[in-house]
Motif scaffolding. Structure first.
Motif, PDB file in Angstrom:
ATOM      1  N   VAL A  22     -31.578 -14.857 -16.915  1.00 20.03           N
ATOM      2  CA  VAL A  22     -31.724 -14.935 -15.453  1.00 20.03           C
ATOM      3  C   VAL A  22     -30.389 -14.987 -14.709  1.00 20.03           C
ATOM      4  O   VAL A  22     -30.358 -15.064 -13.485  1.00 20.03           O
ATOM      5  CB  VAL A  22     -32.639 -16.114 -15.032  1.00 20.03           C
ATOM      6  CG1 VAL A  22     -34.044 -15.921 -15.572  1.00 20.03           C
ATOM      7  CG2 VAL A  22     -32.071 -17.456 -15.441  1.00 20.03           C
ATOM      8  N   GLY A  23     -29.296 -14.952 -15.456  1.00 15.65           N
ATOM      9  CA  GLY A  23     -27.982 -14.832 -14.830  1.00 15.65           C
ATOM     10  C   GLY A  23     -27.401 -16.084 -14.212  1.00 15.65           C
ATOM     11  O   GLY A  23     -26.711 -16.019 -13.192  1.00 15.65           O
ATOM     12  N   ILE A  24     -27.667 -17.231 -14.843  1.00 20.41           N
ATOM     13  CA  ILE A  24     -27.069 -18.482 -14.358  1.00 20.41           C
ATOM     14  C   ILE A  24     -26.518 -19.255 -15.555  1.00 20.41           C
ATOM     15  O   ILE A  24     -26.639 -18.823 -16.693  1.00 20.41           O
ATOM     16  CB  ILE A  24     -28.082 -19.353 -13.573  1.00 20.41           C
ATOM     17  CG1 ILE A  24     -29.295 -19.689 -14.441  1.00 20.41           C
ATOM     18  CG2 ILE A  24     -28.498 -18.669 -12.283  1.00 20.41           C
ATOM     19  CD1 ILE A  24     -30.260 -20.652 -13.783  1.00 20.41           C
ATOM     20  N   SER A  25     -25.953 -20.421 -15.287  1.00 22.24           N
ATOM     21  CA  SER A  25     -25.367 -21.213 -16.372  1.00 22.24           C
ATOM     22  C   SER A  25     -26.431 -22.032 -17.103  1.00 22.24           C
ATOM     23  O   SER A  25     -27.489 -22.335 -16.554  1.00 22.24           O
ATOM     24  CB  SER A  25     -24.303 -22.160 -15.810  1.00 22.24           C
ATOM     25  OG  SER A  25     -24.924 -23.144 -14.996  1.00 22.24           O
ATOM     26  N   ARG A  26     -26.114 -22.397 -18.337  1.00 21.96           N
ATOM     27  CA  ARG A  26     -27.003 -23.251 -19.113  1.00 21.96           C
ATOM     28  C   ARG A  26     -27.173 -24.602 -18.434  1.00 21.96           C
ATOM     29  O   ARG A  26     -28.256 -25.180 -18.413  1.00 21.96           O
ATOM     30  CB  ARG A  26     -26.465 -23.444 -20.542  1.00 21.96           C
ATOM     31  CG  ARG A  26     -27.474 -24.184 -21.441  1.00 21.96           C
ATOM     32  CD  ARG A  26     -26.835 -25.039 -22.518  1.00 21.96           C
ATOM     33  NE  ARG A  26     -25.871 -26.006 -22.034  1.00 21.96           N
ATOM     34  CZ  ARG A  26     -26.177 -27.196 -21.502  1.00 21.96           C
ATOM     35  NH1 ARG A  26     -27.433 -27.565 -21.354  1.00 21.96           N
ATOM     36  NH2 ARG A  26     -25.234 -28.024 -21.105  1.00 21.96           N
ATOM     37  N   SER A  27     -26.100 -25.093 -17.830  1.00 21.26           N
ATOM     38  CA  SER A  27     -26.185 -26.400 -17.170  1.00 21.26           C
ATOM     39  C   SER A  27     -27.125 -26.358 -15.965  1.00 21.26           C
ATOM     40  O   SER A  27     -27.810 -27.349 -15.673  1.00 21.26           O
ATOM     41  CB  SER A  27     -24.801 -26.899 -16.761  1.00 21.26           C
ATOM     42  OG  SER A  27     -24.210 -26.024 -15.826  1.00 21.26           O
ATOM     43  N   ALA A  28     -27.204 -25.222 -15.281  1.00 23.97           N
ATOM     44  CA  ALA A  28     -28.150 -25.098 -14.167  1.00 23.97           C
ATOM     45  C   ALA A  28     -29.586 -25.192 -14.691  1.00 23.97           C
ATOM     46  O   ALA A  28     -30.430 -25.882 -14.099  1.00 23.97           O
ATOM     47  CB  ALA A  28     -27.938 -23.789 -13.421  1.00 23.97           C
ATOM     48  N   ILE A  29     -29.855 -24.518 -15.808  1.00 29.75           N
ATOM     49  CA  ILE A  29     -31.191 -24.604 -16.423  1.00 29.75           C
ATOM     50  C   ILE A  29     -31.489 -26.054 -16.785  1.00 29.75           C
ATOM     51  O   ILE A  29     -32.587 -26.563 -16.516  1.00 29.75           O
ATOM     52  CB  ILE A  29     -31.296 -23.701 -17.674  1.00 29.75           C
ATOM     53  CG1 ILE A  29     -31.139 -22.218 -17.309  1.00 29.75           C
ATOM     54  CG2 ILE A  29     -32.594 -23.961 -18.436  1.00 29.75           C
ATOM     55  CD1 ILE A  29     -32.252 -21.637 -16.482  1.00 29.75           C
ATOM     56  N   ALA A  30     -30.532 -26.737 -17.393  1.00 29.82           N
ATOM     57  CA  ALA A  30     -30.715 -28.142 -17.772  1.00 29.82           C
ATOM     58  C   ALA A  30     -31.024 -29.001 -16.550  1.00 29.82           C
ATOM     59  O   ALA A  30     -31.903 -29.869 -16.597  1.00 29.82           O
ATOM     60  CB  ALA A  30     -29.479 -28.654 -18.499  1.00 29.82           C
ATOM     61  N   MET A  31     -30.333 -28.745 -15.451  1.00 27.10           N
ATOM     62  CA  MET A  31     -30.567 -29.531 -14.230  1.00 27.10           C
ATOM     63  C   MET A  31     -31.953 -29.246 -13.650  1.00 27.10           C
ATOM     64  O   MET A  31     -32.608 -30.153 -13.137  1.00 27.10           O
ATOM     65  CB  MET A  31     -29.476 -29.273 -13.199  1.00 27.10           C
ATOM     66  CG  MET A  31     -28.149 -29.913 -13.577  1.00 27.10           C
ATOM     67  SD  MET A  31     -26.906 -29.860 -12.266  1.00 27.10           S
ATOM     68  CE  MET A  31     -26.449 -28.131 -12.304  1.00 27.10           C
ATOM     69  N   TYR A  32     -32.419 -27.987 -13.731  1.00 28.60           N
ATOM     70  CA  TYR A  32     -33.777 -27.670 -13.275  1.00 28.60           C
ATOM     71  C   TYR A  32     -34.791 -28.431 -14.123  1.00 28.60           C
ATOM     72  O   TYR A  32     -35.747 -29.011 -13.614  1.00 28.60           O
ATOM     73  CB  TYR A  32     -34.092 -26.176 -13.391  1.00 28.60           C
ATOM     74  CG  TYR A  32     -33.233 -25.250 -12.563  1.00 28.60           C
ATOM     75  CD1 TYR A  32     -32.506 -25.685 -11.463  1.00 28.60           C
ATOM     76  CD2 TYR A  32     -33.156 -23.908 -12.896  1.00 28.60           C
ATOM     77  CE1 TYR A  32     -31.728 -24.815 -10.725  1.00 28.60           C
ATOM     78  CE2 TYR A  32     -32.383 -23.024 -12.159  1.00 28.60           C
ATOM     79  CZ  TYR A  32     -31.664 -23.482 -11.075  1.00 28.60           C
ATOM     80  OH  TYR A  32     -30.904 -22.609 -10.355  1.00 28.60           O
ATOM     81  N   GLU A  33     -34.570 -28.420 -15.435  1.00 28.33           N
ATOM     82  CA  GLU A  33     -35.526 -29.031 -16.353  1.00 28.33           C
ATOM     83  C   GLU A  33     -35.603 -30.546 -16.212  1.00 28.33           C
ATOM     84  O   GLU A  33     -36.658 -31.135 -16.415  1.00 28.33           O
ATOM     85  CB  GLU A  33     -35.183 -28.660 -17.791  1.00 28.33           C
ATOM     86  CG  GLU A  33     -35.429 -27.200 -18.100  1.00 28.33           C
ATOM     87  CD  GLU A  33     -35.182 -26.813 -19.543  1.00 28.33           C
ATOM     88  OE1 GLU A  33     -35.399 -25.632 -19.861  1.00 28.33           O
ATOM     89  OE2 GLU A  33     -34.783 -27.677 -20.356  1.00 28.33           O
ATOM     90  N   THR A  34     -34.512 -31.173 -15.876  1.00 30.97           N
ATOM     91  CA  THR A  34     -34.508 -32.630 -15.723  1.00 30.97           C
ATOM     92  C   THR A  34     -34.855 -33.063 -14.301  1.00 30.97           C
ATOM     93  O   THR A  34     -35.017 -34.253 -14.042  1.00 30.97           O
ATOM     94  CB  THR A  34     -33.132 -33.221 -16.093  1.00 30.97           C
ATOM     95  OG1 THR A  34     -32.145 -32.670 -15.206  1.00 30.97           O
ATOM     96  CG2 THR A  34     -32.785 -32.941 -17.544  1.00 30.97           C
ATOM     97  N   GLY A  35     -34.932 -32.101 -13.391  1.00 26.28           N
ATOM     98  CA  GLY A  35     -35.227 -32.429 -12.002  1.00 26.28           C
ATOM     99  C   GLY A  35     -34.013 -32.885 -11.224  1.00 26.28           C
ATOM    100  O   GLY A  35     -34.124 -33.367 -10.100  1.00 26.28           O
ATOM    101  N   GLU A  36     -32.841 -32.744 -11.833  1.00 25.89           N
ATOM    102  CA  GLU A  36     -31.608 -33.138 -11.167  1.00 25.89           C
ATOM    103  C   GLU A  36     -31.352 -32.278  -9.925  1.00 25.89           C
ATOM    104  O   GLU A  36     -30.793 -32.740  -8.944  1.00 25.89           O
ATOM    105  CB  GLU A  36     -30.442 -33.024 -12.146  1.00 25.89           C
ATOM    106  CG  GLU A  36     -29.178 -33.708 -11.688  1.00 25.89           C
ATOM    107  CD  GLU A  36     -28.111 -33.704 -12.767  1.00 25.89           C
ATOM    108  OE1 GLU A  36     -26.938 -33.625 -12.398  1.00 25.89           O
ATOM    109  OE2 GLU A  36     -28.448 -33.781 -13.969  1.00 25.89           O
ATOM    110  N   CYS A  37     -31.773 -31.014 -10.002  1.00 21.92           N
ATOM    111  CA  CYS A  37     -31.720 -30.150  -8.829  1.00 21.92           C
ATOM    112  C   CYS A  37     -32.843 -29.128  -8.932  1.00 21.92           C
ATOM    113  O   CYS A  37     -33.400 -28.906 -10.011  1.00 21.92           O
ATOM    114  CB  CYS A  37     -30.358 -29.477  -8.657  1.00 21.92           C
ATOM    115  SG  CYS A  37     -30.020 -28.176  -9.840  1.00 21.92           S
TER     116      CYS A  37
END
Length: 115
Positions: A22-37
């Motif tokens: 999807v063209g983003i960073s792994r950390s962005a995915i992690a933040m989506y999954e944890t609800g951080e953002c």
């Protein structure tokens, strides 16, 4: 809250592989999954297309993965039976059936409310 992790795991993807797709960073995915953002509206659209689900499903606003197309609805046995019933009625009775259906839909419980 969202279903990114659940959808990712269903496809057997790592966070890194999904991020690349999807063209983003792994950390962005992690933040989506944890609800951080939360994903932006554009990323939400990208994720829903990638997973072939509605944006509402990604955001846990519905348990329906994807709304059926008009063609799929028309092909449902219930729709075909309802069409046959409606065709047998007078115009006045059709209006009564429609009014009843609208009232029923307005007060219907979702599957979660029935539990």
């Amino acid at each position: 809250m969202n279903r990114v992790k659940e959808l990712r795991k269903e496809k057997g993807l790592t966070q890194q592989k999904l991020a690349k797709e999807v063209g983003i960073s792994r950390s962005a995915i992690a933040m989506y999954e944890t609800g951080e953002c939360d994903p932006s509206s554009e990323m939400l659209k990208t994720l829903s297309i990638f997973f072939d689900v509605s944006t509402d499903y990604v955001l846990c606003l519905t348990d329906i993965r994807k709304a059926p197309t008009p063609e799929e609805v028309s092909a449902m046995p219930e729709a075909q039976e309802l069409r046959a019933v409606m065709e047998s009625l007078s115009p006045e009775d059709r209006q009564r059936v429609l009014a009843f259906g609208r009232g029923l839909a307005a007060t219907a419980q979702t599957p979660e409310e029935k539990k």
